[in-house]
Design an enzyme around this catalytic site. Structure first.
Site, PDB file in Angstrom:
ATOM      1  N   TYR A  26       0.848  -1.203   0.000  1.00 54.36           N
ATOM      2  CA  TYR A  26       0.000   0.000   0.000  1.00 54.36           C
ATOM      3  C   TYR A  26       0.886   1.256   0.000  1.00 54.36           C
ATOM      4  O   TYR A  26       2.069   1.198   0.311  1.00 54.36           O
ATOM      5  CB  TYR A  26      -0.918  -0.025   1.235  1.00 54.36           C
ATOM      6  CG  TYR A  26      -2.127   0.878   1.095  1.00 54.36           C
ATOM      7  CD1 TYR A  26      -3.093   0.630   0.132  1.00 54.36           C
ATOM      8  CD2 TYR A  26      -2.290   1.994   1.913  1.00 54.36           C
ATOM      9  CE1 TYR A  26      -4.198   1.466   0.000  1.00 54.36           C
ATOM     10  CE2 TYR A  26      -3.387   2.824   1.788  1.00 54.36           C
ATOM     11  CZ  TYR A  26      -4.338   2.554   0.827  1.00 54.36           C
ATOM     12  OH  TYR A  26      -5.424   3.376   0.687  1.00 54.36           O
ATOM     13  N   LYS A  35     -18.590  -8.239   3.706  1.00 57.62           N
ATOM     14  CA  LYS A  35     -17.473  -7.619   4.436  1.00 57.62           C
ATOM     15  C   LYS A  35     -17.252  -8.364   5.746  1.00 57.62           C
ATOM     16  O   LYS A  35     -18.203  -8.595   6.498  1.00 57.62           O
ATOM     17  CB  LYS A  35     -17.871  -6.162   4.699  1.00 57.62           C
ATOM     18  CG  LYS A  35     -16.877  -5.323   5.408  1.00 57.62           C
ATOM     19  CD  LYS A  35     -15.722  -4.872   4.567  1.00 57.62           C
ATOM     20  CE  LYS A  35     -16.036  -3.886   3.484  1.00 57.62           C
ATOM     21  NZ  LYS A  35     -14.877  -3.687   2.575  1.00 57.62           N
ATOM     22  N   ASN A  48     -15.465   3.804   3.529  1.00 60.50           N
ATOM     23  CA  ASN A  48     -16.234   3.627   2.290  1.00 60.50           C
ATOM     24  C   ASN A  48     -17.370   4.637   2.089  1.00 60.50           C
ATOM     25  O   ASN A  48     -17.464   5.234   1.006  1.00 60.50           O
ATOM     26  CB  ASN A  48     -16.732   2.192   2.180  1.00 60.50           C
ATOM     27  CG  ASN A  48     -15.579   1.227   1.920  1.00 60.50           C
ATOM     28  OD1 ASN A  48     -14.500   1.663   1.518  1.00 60.50           O
ATOM     29  ND2 ASN A  48     -15.778  -0.046   2.148  1.00 60.50           N
ATOM     30  N   ARG A  89     -19.346  -8.489 -11.506  1.00 64.54           N
ATOM     31  CA  ARG A  89     -18.840  -9.659 -12.242  1.00 64.54           C
ATOM     32  C   ARG A  89     -19.912 -10.737 -12.250  1.00 64.54           C
ATOM     33  O   ARG A  89     -20.640 -10.906 -11.271  1.00 64.54           O
ATOM     34  CB  ARG A  89     -17.590 -10.211 -11.556  1.00 64.54           C
ATOM     35  CG  ARG A  89     -16.427  -9.294 -11.671  1.00 64.54           C
ATOM     36  CD  ARG A  89     -15.132 -10.014 -11.385  1.00 64.54           C
ATOM     37  NE  ARG A  89     -14.918 -10.298  -9.980  1.00 64.54           N
ATOM     38  CZ  ARG A  89     -13.843 -10.905  -9.515  1.00 64.54           C
ATOM     39  NH1 ARG A  89     -12.907 -11.308 -10.361  1.00 64.54           N
ATOM     40  NH2 ARG A  89     -13.683 -11.116  -8.226  1.00 64.54           N
TER      41      ARG A  89
END
Ligand code: NAP
Length: 375
Positions: free
Chosen positions: A94, A370, A167, A216
């Site tokens: 990261y 999550k 988020n 997807r």
């Protein structure tokens, strides 16, 4: 498809995989301070001493009992999610890495146990979330400087508070900072079932903005479509459908998007970009497929598309002295939560001792849930 009322979606619980607690020497958490924070047994946390694959390098360890300074706050953590960025930090890939050894986790919610003599804005019983990245939230208790914490209402669901600082903030900023969207306008996004994607759907819905959501393909696609529609999605399509003539049907009832939110990269992004309005903006905030963004020359010349990037960490740095903007953002999101318009992402609640199973699940594709550690 029938739209159901917005509701909190919870994924199936992972089977409880019992991993015996690893008893290793306590990790030192500097600095040593004047007064000892008291709350019974030693705090424990998920620590990594070197970078590598999280299930192998992360260990549950006793942490040193911290001391409480005048400007410090002693916090009992309640819940903390495992986000893709947490995984990348532990892998060492990261953009910002913590000095080692480190406690994992950048997000979560805790309850204030006690405060130092100079702390005036927080009191025992308040709920707090990290004001910035790098706090190391995967621990039962911690002592943090007051300026590293933000108070949130303690009447919101604990999973909403635990997943609020990354988020939903990212979703709100991307929906407001790049294009001025009016009710009836539309946004297109890929990885629409991600934590960010679910927040985008709900925040856009609350402001009358339509969403075209790309996911997807998978065996349980109909269930996923249903879940996203229940959150307020207007259209859900697969990456393959982006290339098909059926997309024209969508644009009979929904205007072409002025904003595209890219979490994936590679082919997904190129296909999504085809549907952006001329002079529209695509914001890249994630690169899940680990491939570059490819843009046809014609998109620049004939449609003058604008390509931007967004990083919440940078936004927080840029607004460190602008408490009004930060408070405004948090108020907006907490009000949406209190009105039931913004719910926690579909999630699996995992007891701390089952952290390995949670780390593994968080790295698997098509999980759509999550992992949230409970302390
Ligand atoms: N820039 C910022 O400030 C910022 C802020 C927050 C998050 N992020 C980034 O946003 C991304 C999502 O974060 P999150 O917490 O929302 O994630 P999340 O809830 O864990 O969801 C991950 C998403 O990525 C998708 N995905 C995984 N591998 C993929 C692939 N190879 N191709 C296409 N899609 C793939 C998953 O879809 P499937 O269900 O199909 O597997 C899922 O939708 C991460 O990269 C994160 O670092 C950036």
């Amino acid at each position: 498809m029938q739209r159901a009322a917005a509701r909190v979606l919870r994924g199936a619980r992972t089977p409880p995989v019992r991993t015996p607690p690893v008893r290793t020497p306590p990790v030192r958490t500097p600095p040593v301070r004047a007064r000892s924070a008291s709350a019974g047994s030693a705090p424990r946390g998920l620590v990594y001493e070197r970078h590598g694959e999280p299930p192998s390098v992360v260990q549950l360890k006793d942490l040193e009992v911290p001391n409480l300074g005048d400007s410090d706050v002693h916090v009992k953590m309640l819940a903390a999610p495992i986000n893709p960025a947490d995984i990348n930090v532990i892998q060492g890939t990261y953009a910002i890495l913590s000095p080692l050894p480190a406690v994992g986790g950048n997000e979560g919610v805790g309850e204030v146990l006690e405060v130092g003599g100079r702390v005036s804005a927080l009191k025992p019983g308040d709920w707090v979330i990290p004001a910035d990245t790098g706090l190391g939230t995967w621990r039962t208790r911690g002592v943090f400087p007051e300026e590293k914490l933000l108070k949130v209402p303690s009447d919101i669901p604990v999973l909403c508070a635990a997943t609020l600082s990354v988020n939903p903030c990212t979703a709100l900023r991307m929906l407001t900072d790049f294009e001025t969207l009016a009710p009836g306008d539309s946004v297109i996004q890929n990885a629409a079932n991600s934590g960010v994607g679910q927040a985008v759907i709900q925040i856009a819905r609350a402001s009358g903005v339509k969403t075209i959501n790309v996911v997807r393909d998978r065996p349980d696609l109909p269930q996923l479509v249903e879940r996203l529609m229940a959150l307020g999605a207007d259209h859900v399509v697969t990456e393959e459908m982006l290339r098909k003539p059926e997309m024209k049907e969508i644009f009979k009832s929904t205007p072409k998007p002025r904003l595209a939110l890219n979490c994936v990269g590679g082919k997904s992004t190129t296909e999504m970009l085809r549907h952006l309005q001329p002079k529209g903006t695509m914001v890249t905030y994630g690169g899940m497929v680990k491939q570059p963004v490819m843009v046809p020359v014609s998109a620049f010349i004939f449609r003058d598309v604008r390509l931007r990037g967004f990083w919440m960490t940078q936004w927080r740095k840029d607004h460190a002295q602008d408490q009004e903007s930060v408070a405004g953002m948090m108020d907006t999101l907490c009000q949406l939560i209190q009105r039931g318009q913004l719910t926690a992402p579909a999630s699996t609640e995992v007891p701390l001792q089952d952290y390995r199973a949670a780390l593994e699940a968080s790295m698997k594709p098509f999980v759509s849930s999550k992992q949230i550690l409970l302390f």
